[in-house]
Design a protein around this motif. Structure first.
Motif, mmCIF file in Angstrom:
data_model
loop_
_atom_site.group_PDB
_atom_site.id
_atom_site.type_symbol
_atom_site.label_atom_id
_atom_site.label_comp_id
_atom_site.label_asym_id
_atom_site.label_seq_id
_atom_site.Cartn_x
_atom_site.Cartn_y
_atom_site.Cartn_z
ATOM 1 N N CYS A 81 173.200 89.937 14.333
ATOM 2 C CA CYS A 81 172.892 91.324 13.989
ATOM 3 C C CYS A 81 172.070 91.381 12.701
ATOM 4 O O CYS A 81 172.533 90.933 11.644
ATOM 5 N N GLN A 141 186.825 94.780 17.624
ATOM 6 C CA GLN A 141 185.888 95.872 17.356
ATOM 7 C C GLN A 141 186.466 97.199 17.833
ATOM 8 O O GLN A 141 186.278 98.233 17.185
ATOM 9 N N SER A 147 182.506 102.165 14.759
ATOM 10 C CA SER A 147 182.490 101.293 15.939
ATOM 11 C C SER A 147 181.407 100.229 15.880
ATOM 12 O O SER A 147 181.314 99.397 16.784
ATOM 13 N N THR A 148 180.547 100.250 14.838
ATOM 14 C CA THR A 148 179.447 99.303 14.741
ATOM 15 C C THR A 148 179.713 98.284 13.645
ATOM 16 O O THR A 148 180.618 98.434 12.826
ATOM 17 N N HIS A 201 170.481 102.431 11.732
ATOM 18 C CA HIS A 201 171.090 101.998 12.988
ATOM 19 C C HIS A 201 171.748 100.658 12.754
ATOM 20 O O HIS A 201 171.137 99.756 12.183
ATOM 21 N N ASN A 202 172.978 100.532 13.195
ATOM 22 C CA ASN A 202 173.699 99.265 13.090
ATOM 23 C C ASN A 202 174.093 98.805 14.477
ATOM 24 O O ASN A 202 174.046 99.563 15.433
ATOM 25 N N ALA A 203 174.519 97.544 14.559
ATOM 26 C CA ALA A 203 174.856 96.989 15.875
ATOM 27 C C ALA A 203 176.259 97.367 16.264
ATOM 28 O O ALA A 203 177.102 97.556 15.428
#
Length: 261
Positions: free
Chosen positions: A162, A196, A206-207, A259-261
């Motif tokens: 990521c 997760q 959640s990321t 934006h994150n994974a």
């Protein structure tokens, strides 16, 4: 030659039906009373069976008197209830990850082997029995939580591929932090999806990266970079028990991403 007449010897329990009933009735009543007592209060100590016999169901004791019965009827030990009212599930999860690095929530064909419970299926979307996070049966949560907060006040949940996780870890690595952050690469764990899911439920995030300070999420890559740019990251970390011995000598502008994974 004369002979005397000898009456036949009376047989045991010979007598009138009334006498026989009078003899057996007290015995029957006594047996019933004894069975009722054992059912209500359990067998006296001198009549107790061995644990192995109890576990397979011998004896008159109710199911709750055996180990198997207690496990079957036990209420899950959840954070926020009863004796564990002051234990947060997130702290229990961190203890599991730190104290049992070789264990997995799905190690036994999708379940985890827990002392006293057997194989337990973990649904990360639902509260998890705290005993799952101490699978060896050691439930000294006060000591567990204290140790984790002292040794690893800063925990970063990341994925090796990521870019946002890589960026956040690089920023933290540019500081000299004591103790160093605990990095959990969830994509290399078979139970990564479960972890997760648990993190999403407990932290609302959640990321990844998901950066926890003293068990509370302070956000992801953009969040720590914002704190860094505002010169408040050091203060935030130190208030969370992390000693900052050195800061980056130069601060390069960072490309911001939302934006994150």
């Amino acid at each position: 030659m004369s002979s005397k007449y000898h009456a036949p010897t009376a047989r045991p329990w010979a007598g009138s039906p009334y006498r026989r009933r009078r003899t057996f009735l007290p015995l029957v009543l006594l047996a019933l009373a004894g069975a009722l007592y054992v059912w209500l209060y359990g067998a006296p100590a001198f009549l107790s069976l061995s644990p192995s016999l109890k576990d397979i169901g011998f004896g008159f004791a109710p199911p709750s008197s055996s180990r198997a019965g207690r496990v079957a009827q036990a209420k899950p030990q959840l954070a926020g209830e009863g004796a564990h009212a002051d234990v947060r599930e997130i702290d229990a999860l961190l203890h599991f990850l730190v104290a049992h690095p070789e264990r997995r929530l799905d190690e036994d064909t999708g379940t985890i082997r827990v002392e006293g419970l057997g194989s337990v299926a973990v649904d990360g979307t639902q509260p998890v029995d705290l005993r799952v996070y101490a699978p060896d049966g050691d439930y000294d949560w006060a000591e567990h939580v204290k140790r984790v907060k002292e040794q690893y006040p800063l925990v970063v949940f990341s994925k090796t591929y990521c870019p946002y996780s890589i960026r956040a870890k690089a920023l933290l690595a540019s500081y000299t932090l004591v103790p160093a952050p605990k990095i959990v690469e969830i994509n290399v764990r078979s139970d990564g999806p479960q972890i997760q899911s648990i993190l999403a439920r407990l932290t609302g995030r959640s990321t990844v990266p998901n950066i926890l300070l003293q068990g509370t999420s302070i956000g992801g890559s953009d969040d720590v970079h914002r704190l860094h740019d505002e010169h408040t990251l050091v203060k935030t970390l130190e208030e969370g028990g992390v000693e900052v011995k050195g800061e980056p000598k130069t601060t390069q502008p960072q490309r911001r991403s939302y934006h994150n994974a």
